[in-house]
Design a protein around this motif. Structure first.
Motif, PDB file in Angstrom:
ATOM      1  N   GLY A 130       0.631  -0.636  -0.221  1.00 33.00           N
ATOM      2  CA  GLY A 130       0.546  -0.256   0.349  1.00 33.00           C
ATOM      3  C   GLY A 130       0.929   1.369  -0.251  1.00 33.00           C
ATOM      4  O   GLY A 130       0.415   2.574  -0.068  1.00 33.00           O
ATOM      5  N   GLY A 131       2.083   1.211   0.335  1.00 33.19           N
ATOM      6  CA  GLY A 131       2.920   2.616   0.427  1.00 33.19           C
ATOM      7  C   GLY A 131       2.921   2.868   1.624  1.00 33.19           C
ATOM      8  O   GLY A 131       3.769   4.175   1.123  1.00 33.19           O
ATOM      9  N   ARG A 132       2.757   2.165   2.314  1.00 29.51           N
ATOM     10  CA  ARG A 132       2.405   3.334   3.914  1.00 29.51           C
ATOM     11  C   ARG A 132       3.687   2.878   4.360  1.00 29.51           C
ATOM     12  O   ARG A 132       4.937   1.784   4.746  1.00 29.51           O
ATOM     13  CB  ARG A 132       1.835   1.800   4.640  1.00 29.51           C
ATOM     14  N   LEU A 133       4.205   4.081   5.156  1.00 31.65           N
ATOM     15  CA  LEU A 133       5.374   4.154   5.242  1.00 31.65           C
ATOM     16  C   LEU A 133       5.374   3.499   7.546  1.00 31.65           C
ATOM     17  O   LEU A 133       4.639   3.872   7.748  1.00 31.65           O
ATOM     18  CB  LEU A 133       6.020   5.445   6.099  1.00 31.65           C
ATOM     19  N   LEU A 134       6.703   2.167   7.543  1.00 32.31           N
ATOM     20  CA  LEU A 134       6.839   1.683   8.315  1.00 32.31           C
ATOM     21  C   LEU A 134       7.681   2.360   9.290  1.00 32.31           C
ATOM     22  O   LEU A 134       6.704   1.988  10.804  1.00 32.31           O
ATOM     23  CB  LEU A 134       7.370  -0.110   8.144  1.00 32.31           C
ATOM     24  N   HIS A 135       8.801   2.904   8.991  1.00 31.17           N
ATOM     25  CA  HIS A 135       9.781   3.489  10.151  1.00 31.17           C
ATOM     26  C   HIS A 135      10.525   4.061   9.110  1.00 31.17           C
ATOM     27  O   HIS A 135      11.359   3.553   8.211  1.00 31.17           O
ATOM     28  CB  HIS A 135      10.263   1.913  10.498  1.00 31.17           C
ATOM     29  N   SER A 136      11.295   4.823   9.917  1.00 32.67           N
ATOM     30  CA  SER A 136      12.157   6.369   9.680  1.00 32.67           C
ATOM     31  C   SER A 136      13.483   5.686  10.435  1.00 32.67           C
ATOM     32  O   SER A 136      13.595   6.064  11.558  1.00 32.67           O
ATOM     33  CB  SER A 136      12.152   7.077   9.361  1.00 32.67           C
ATOM     34  N   LEU A 137      14.521   5.658   9.863  1.00 32.35           N
ATOM     35  CA  LEU A 137      16.034   5.132  10.831  1.00 32.35           C
ATOM     36  C   LEU A 137      16.421   6.941  10.742  1.00 32.35           C
ATOM     37  O   LEU A 137      17.127   6.922   9.271  1.00 32.35           O
ATOM     38  CB  LEU A 137      16.570   3.955  10.322  1.00 32.35           C
ATOM     39  N   ILE A 138      17.297   7.514  11.360  1.00 30.65           N
ATOM     40  CA  ILE A 138      18.446   8.677  11.452  1.00 30.65           C
ATOM     41  C   ILE A 138      19.375   8.355  11.716  1.00 30.65           C
ATOM     42  O   ILE A 138      19.432   8.117  13.150  1.00 30.65           O
ATOM     43  CB  ILE A 138      17.467   9.829  11.708  1.00 30.65           C
ATOM     44  N   TYR A 139      20.469   7.290  11.107  1.00 27.01           N
ATOM     45  CA  TYR A 139      21.627   7.209  11.759  1.00 27.01           C
ATOM     46  C   TYR A 139      22.965   7.807  10.842  1.00 27.01           C
ATOM     47  O   TYR A 139      23.933   7.974  11.443  1.00 27.01           O
ATOM     48  CB  TYR A 139      21.655   5.874  11.696  1.00 27.01           C
ATOM     49  N   HIS A 140      22.544   8.377   9.438  1.00 27.48           N
ATOM     50  CA  HIS A 140      23.708   8.252   8.557  1.00 27.48           C
ATOM     51  C   HIS A 140      23.575  10.313   8.612  1.00 27.48           C
ATOM     52  O   HIS A 140      22.953  10.913   8.990  1.00 27.48           O
ATOM     53  CB  HIS A 140      23.293   8.369   6.974  1.00 27.48           C
ATOM     54  N   ARG A 141      24.766  10.469   9.068  1.00 22.38           N
ATOM     55  CA  ARG A 141      24.940  11.746   8.985  1.00 22.38           C
ATOM     56  C   ARG A 141      25.326  12.666   7.254  1.00 22.38           C
ATOM     57  O   ARG A 141      25.732  13.892   6.664  1.00 22.38           O
ATOM     58  CB  ARG A 141      26.388  12.417   9.334  1.00 22.38           C
ATOM     59  N   ASN A 142      24.840  11.867   6.118  1.00 21.24           N
ATOM     60  CA  ASN A 142      24.874  12.691   4.962  1.00 21.24           C
ATOM     61  C   ASN A 142      24.491  11.369   4.208  1.00 21.24           C
ATOM     62  O   ASN A 142      23.841  11.018   3.981  1.00 21.24           O
ATOM     63  CB  ASN A 142      26.707  12.792   4.412  1.00 21.24           C
ATOM     64  N   SER A 143      24.696  12.071   3.262  1.00 19.27           N
ATOM     65  CA  SER A 143      23.595  11.042   1.216  1.00 19.27           C
ATOM     66  C   SER A 143      23.330   9.603   1.719  1.00 19.27           C
ATOM     67  O   SER A 143      25.023   9.385   1.555  1.00 19.27           O
ATOM     68  CB  SER A 143      23.511  11.277   0.288  1.00 19.27           C
ATOM     69  N   ILE A 144      22.622   8.627   1.315  1.00 20.30           N
ATOM     70  CA  ILE A 144      22.878   7.467   1.282  1.00 20.30           C
ATOM     71  C   ILE A 144      22.859   7.008   0.507  1.00 20.30           C
ATOM     72  O   ILE A 144      21.219   7.217  -0.834  1.00 20.30           O
ATOM     73  CB  ILE A 144      22.161   7.021   2.609  1.00 20.30           C
TER      74      ILE A 144
END
Length: 327
Positions: free
Chosen positions: A198-212
């Motif tokens: 369904g395209g639902r966002l499940l989780h966001s993980l903020i661990y990087h300090r620059n572009s992934i």
């Protein structure tokens, strides 16, 4: 700790593999730098895509042969623009590649290195940056510069759904090989997990300090994925706890690609913009070994060969290097 599977055939619990450069193959006939590379399944051949829209098949064995009737490569222009991403299908000799115009081409690869276009899909006019296939290879998800992930039904060749995934360009996407789960990353430095149904966002993980630049699920251990990019850190995540499991440090430049070993669950390779290719054995957070291009030309992609005993890298200097893995 990451479990090890099939490691008895290739290494033991205390061995740390080393890299030895065994061949350097200069192959680009149109003097255009490659951008991506994939291993052709069931062979010792790789296929690359370059900035002029051409696909090139390189036979890693034939390249060292003196036989005139055994060409080292075949070469064909298939896109009108810079090829930015590609993926081999798991079943059959088929490839999907994407370009800066947002166009994707499906091609068949013949036994004699023929490349034939089979279909064209244009889910977006924004540049394509990544693509991934569903476990059954009936669906395609693509990452674009307009912040979107786009789901496409391969049978019909038509987009099904757009997901406004990130706050800026989406640079990487992968689909779990065993779950209904997509991971993506981009210039906003956030890793996101989506339900593709369904395209639902499940989780966001903020661990990087620059572009992934890269995010990839483990091919066998369904609870693991790895990511890396401009902050030079390689991070392994555990989906069961939704947290970082390990951070691998050693790069002094932007990491451009990371690959899991095809048989040993604890081994990874990576490459960077300073021309280094690294070999890692998790959970150790220091590299086992690294190789270096002579002129520091950025290494854009690494792929393990099917037997797991060799690694191929492709760099901006239009050279494919073959590395032996010594256990």
């Amino acid at each position: 700790m990451i479990e090890s599977a099939l490691s008895s055939e290739l290494c033991n619990a205390t061995s740390f593999p080393k890299l030895t450069l065994t061949a350097s193959i200069s192959y680009a006939t149109d003097m255009s730098s490659p951008n991506c590379m994939e291993l052709i399944r069931g062979s010792r051949k790789v296929i690359t895509g370059n900035a002029r829209g051409s696909l090139t098949i390189v036979d890693l064995d034939a390249s060292g042969s003196s036989e005139a009737d055994m060409p080292a490569y075949s070469h064909i222009k298939i896109h009108d623009q810079h090829i930015t991403c590609m993926k081999m299908l798991r079943r059959g000799s088929y490839l999907i590649s994407g370009d800066r115009l947002g166009c994707f081409k499906a091609c068949s690869l013949g036994l004699n290195n023929e490349i034939k276009e089979q279909a064209s899909i244009v889910p977006s006019s924004a540049a394509a940056r990544g693509l991934a296939l569903s476990p059954g290879e009936t669906k395609l998800v693509t990452a674009h510069d307009d912040k979107l992930l786009i789901m496409t039904d391969l049978g019909r060749g038509t987009p099904e759904r757009s997901i406004e995934a990130h706050g800026s360009e989406v640079l990487t996407v992968d689909w779990s090989p065993s779950k209904s789960l997509i991971v993506s990353g981009g210039k906003d430095r956030i890793l996101k997990l989506f339900d593709p149904r369904g395209g639902r966002l499940l989780h966001s993980l903020i661990y990087h300090r620059n572009s992934i630049n890269v995010a990839k699920f483990h091919p066998r251990l369904e609870h693991l994925f790895v990511s890396s990019g401009k902050d030079q850190a390689i991070k392994i995540f555990d989906l069961r706890m939704l947290r970082e499991l390990a951070t691998l440090r050693g790069h002094n430049a932007e990491v451009l690609d990371v690959s899991w070993h095809p048989h040993v669950d604890t081994i990874l390779s990576s490459c960077d913009a300073q021309g280094r290719v690294f070999l890692w054995k998790s959970p150790s957070e220091a590299p086992c070994d690294f190789g270096l291009t002579k002129d520091d030309s950025p290494i854009l992609k690494t792929v393990f060969l099917a037997d797991g005993a060799s690694l191929a890298s492709v760099s901006n200097d239009r050279i494919i290097r073959l590395w032996n893995i010594d256990w």
